[in-house]
Design an enzyme around this catalytic site. Structure first.
Site, mmCIF file in Angstrom:
data_model
loop_
_atom_site.group_PDB
_atom_site.id
_atom_site.type_symbol
_atom_site.label_atom_id
_atom_site.label_comp_id
_atom_site.label_asym_id
_atom_site.label_seq_id
_atom_site.Cartn_x
_atom_site.Cartn_y
_atom_site.Cartn_z
ATOM 1 N N TYR A 25 0.811 -1.215 0.000
ATOM 2 C CA TYR A 25 0.000 0.000 0.000
ATOM 3 C C TYR A 25 0.842 1.262 0.000
ATOM 4 O O TYR A 25 0.309 2.367 -0.045
ATOM 5 C CB TYR A 25 -0.905 0.015 1.243
ATOM 6 N N GLY A 26 2.174 1.129 0.056
ATOM 7 C CA GLY A 26 3.038 2.304 0.200
ATOM 8 C C GLY A 26 4.099 2.389 -0.876
ATOM 9 O O GLY A 26 3.803 2.354 -2.071
ATOM 10 N N THR A 27 5.340 2.481 -0.445
ATOM 11 C CA THR A 27 6.451 2.723 -1.366
ATOM 12 C C THR A 27 6.774 1.545 -2.271
ATOM 13 O O THR A 27 7.543 1.692 -3.216
ATOM 14 C CB THR A 27 7.726 3.123 -0.597
ATOM 15 N N LEU A 28 6.197 0.368 -2.015
ATOM 16 C CA LEU A 28 6.451 -0.806 -2.855
ATOM 17 C C LEU A 28 5.482 -0.920 -4.031
ATOM 18 O O LEU A 28 5.654 -1.771 -4.900
ATOM 19 C CB LEU A 28 6.394 -2.091 -2.018
ATOM 20 N N GLU A 100 11.033 -4.782 5.538
ATOM 21 C CA GLU A 100 10.035 -4.173 6.412
ATOM 22 C C GLU A 100 10.393 -4.305 7.898
ATOM 23 O O GLU A 100 9.591 -3.932 8.755
ATOM 24 C CB GLU A 100 8.650 -4.783 6.154
#
Length: 160
Positions: A25-28, A100
């Site tokens: 849901y983010g930088t990936l 992570e």
């Protein structure tokens, strides 16, 4: 009987690869700063499955001096989070756990997702996601986001 022997040889030469579903849901996500890590074969295999959003609401906040997106594991607070589902092999899963900082910073938990496109659009599936139960209390007062974009109108530039 010859067919059985041949099938046995093929299975032993080409063992089944176990794949795991991961929700990012983010930088990936695609077009985000760390997406290249998902595409790097040295880290393992990751195949895009579909866009999805969480069934439950969670607070997705941008925090720390590096403006990192954090999904706080506080269900029924915040918004339904939009992201992407990937099917990953064990090598990529191990890489993502390390990236992570799981289980110290993030925990890998199961989440229910509503698939938004593809042949399973509208269905509910389960996947793993990285969320955190360790955060500063004031993070719960920060604005929450439905979808993260490092170049978003929030003005909080991600710092790798």
């Amino acid at each position: 009987m010859k067919g059985f022997v041949l099938l046995s040889v093929i299975v032993s030469v080409f063992p089944a690869v176990h794949m795991t579903l991961i929700f990012v849901y983010g930088t990936l996500k695609k077009d985000q700063p760390n997406y290249l890590l998902m595409r790097n074969p040295d880290n393992g295999q990751a195949e895009f499955v579909a866009h999805a959003r969480t069934v439950e609401r969670y607070p997705l906040v941008i925090a720390t001096k590096n403006n990192i997106p954090f999904l706080l594991n506080v269900p029924e607070t915040g918004q339904r989070i939009q992201g992407e589902i990937y099917s990953v092999d064990k090598k990529m899963l191990d890489f993502l756990d390390e990236f992570e900082e799981c289980p110290e910073l993030y925990q890998r938990t199961t989440v229910q997702l509503e698939v938004q496109d593809g042949p399973k659009s509208g269905s509910i599936i389960k996947a793993f996601m990285y969320s955190t139960t360790t955060y500063e209390p004031e993070w719960l007062q920060k604005p929450t986001y439905e979808s993260y974009n490092a170049s978003g109108d929030h003005g909080l530039r991600y710092v790798p």
